[in-house]
Design a protein around this motif. Structure first.
Motif, PDB file in Angstrom:
ATOM      1  N   GLU A  70      35.910  43.439  29.805  1.00  6.43           N
ATOM      2  CA  GLU A  70      35.821  44.439  30.856  1.00  6.43           C
ATOM      3  C   GLU A  70      36.246  44.002  32.137  1.00  6.43           C
ATOM      4  OE1 GLU A  70      32.852  47.079  30.646  1.00  6.43           O
ATOM      5  OE2 GLU A  70      33.618  48.025  28.813  1.00  6.43           O
ATOM      6  N   CYS A  71      37.281  44.257  32.800  1.00  6.82           N
ATOM      7  CA  CYS A  71      37.771  43.991  33.976  1.00  6.82           C
ATOM      8  C   CYS A  71      37.854  45.063  35.282  1.00  6.82           C
ATOM      9  CB  CYS A  71      39.203  43.437  33.908  1.00  6.82           C
ATOM     10  SG  CYS A  71      39.025  41.903  32.893  1.00  6.82           S
ATOM     11  N   LEU A  72      37.656  44.697  36.136  1.00  7.57           N
ATOM     12  CA  LEU A  72      37.764  45.776  37.366  1.00  7.57           C
ATOM     13  C   LEU A  72      39.377  46.009  37.481  1.00  7.57           C
ATOM     14  CD1 LEU A  72      35.802  44.240  40.488  1.00  7.57           C
ATOM     15  CD2 LEU A  72      35.166  46.218  38.993  1.00  7.57           C
ATOM     16  N   GLN A  73      39.539  47.536  37.710  1.00  2.00           N
ATOM     17  CA  GLN A  73      41.130  48.070  38.141  1.00  2.00           C
ATOM     18  C   GLN A  73      41.245  47.923  39.703  1.00  2.00           C
ATOM     19  OE1 GLN A  73      42.532  50.991  35.110  1.00  2.00           O
ATOM     20  NE2 GLN A  73      40.112  51.301  35.021  1.00  2.00           N
ATOM     21  N   TYR A  74      42.299  47.704  40.078  1.00  5.00           N
ATOM     22  CA  TYR A  74      42.386  47.828  41.508  1.00  5.00           C
ATOM     23  C   TYR A  74      43.833  47.988  41.795  1.00  5.00           C
ATOM     24  CZ  TYR A  74      45.297  43.455  41.735  1.00  5.00           C
ATOM     25  OH  TYR A  74      46.442  42.492  41.622  1.00  5.00           O
ATOM     26  N   SER A  86      41.791  39.963  36.834  1.00  7.69           N
ATOM     27  CA  SER A  86      41.041  39.002  35.829  1.00  7.69           C
ATOM     28  C   SER A  86      40.016  38.127  36.381  1.00  7.69           C
ATOM     29  CB  SER A  86      42.349  38.173  35.173  1.00  7.69           C
ATOM     30  OG  SER A  86      42.864  37.549  36.301  1.00  7.69           O
ATOM     31  N   GLY A  87      39.715  38.363  37.615  1.00  2.58           N
ATOM     32  CA  GLY A  87      38.625  37.362  38.271  1.00  2.58           C
ATOM     33  C   GLY A  87      37.711  38.105  38.912  1.00  2.58           C
ATOM     34  N   GLU A  88      36.809  37.687  39.786  1.00  2.34           N
ATOM     35  CA  GLU A  88      35.654  38.457  40.515  1.00  2.34           C
ATOM     36  C   GLU A  88      36.041  38.761  42.002  1.00  2.34           C
ATOM     37  OE1 GLU A  88      32.168  36.442  39.722  1.00  2.34           O
ATOM     38  OE2 GLU A  88      32.219  36.680  37.628  1.00  2.34           O
ATOM     39  N   ILE A  89      35.340  39.488  42.566  1.00  2.00           N
ATOM     40  CA  ILE A  89      35.457  39.604  43.931  1.00  2.00           C
ATOM     41  C   ILE A  89      33.996  38.993  44.481  1.00  2.00           C
ATOM     42  CG2 ILE A  89      35.604  41.232  46.001  1.00  2.00           C
ATOM     43  CD1 ILE A  89      36.964  43.028  44.126  1.00  2.00           C
ATOM     44  N   ALA A  90      34.210  37.835  45.188  1.00  2.99           N
ATOM     45  CA  ALA A  90      32.786  37.241  45.762  1.00  2.99           C
ATOM     46  C   ALA A  90      32.003  38.093  46.625  1.00  2.99           C
ATOM     47  CB  ALA A  90      33.184  35.910  46.317  1.00  2.99           C
TER      48      ALA A  90
END
Length: 133
Positions: A70-74, A86-90
């Motif tokens: 599951e990935c964030l949508q932006y 497909s990554g993260e937001i630190a």
């Protein structure tokens, strides 16, 4: 002394060879429903909207296998369509059911595994957090 000089010459030749190899610093991104290649750059500040729900996406794990996650949508605040992150937001903690507007910083780094320049996002600040009905 001769060994030191020879080592210095070999190191400078090796570094010159690395510097002359162009880096792959482009990335495919969906822009207004069309896939486009864009150059990855460092950005001190930009805004994105984060959707209230995650999307199913495919990621590559450390073994090189494709797995579902599951990935964030932006999307940029002026775009209509969402992209999958497909990554993260630190520094950002996501809660399902909230729509966020974030001010982010983007830095680029070389992914040693793929040899591509990839972006890394970190949170400058949360501009808004709105509960979705």
């Amino acid at each position: 002394m001769k060994k030191l000089l020879a080592t210095a010459v070999l190191a400078s030749v090796a570094l010159a060879g690395c510097a002359s190899k162009p880096l792959n610093d482009t990335q495919a991104v969906m822009v207004e429903g069309k896939l486009q290649e864009v150059q990855v750059q460092d950005l001190r500040s930009f805004q994105v909207e984060i959707a209230p729900r995650k999307a199913v996406c495919e990621l590559t794990n450390t073994a090189g296998e494709t797995v579902q996650a599951e990935c964030l949508q932006y999307r940029r605040t002026f775009d209509r369509n969402y992209n999958v992150l497909s990554g993260e937001i630190a520094g950002f903690e996501y809660e399902t059911g909230y729509r966020y507007v974030l001010d982010l910083k983007q830095e680029r780094f070389l992914d040693q595994r793929t040899g591509k320049v990839v972006p890394a996002w970190s949170l400058n600040k949360v501009i808004s957090k709105t509960a979705e009905q």
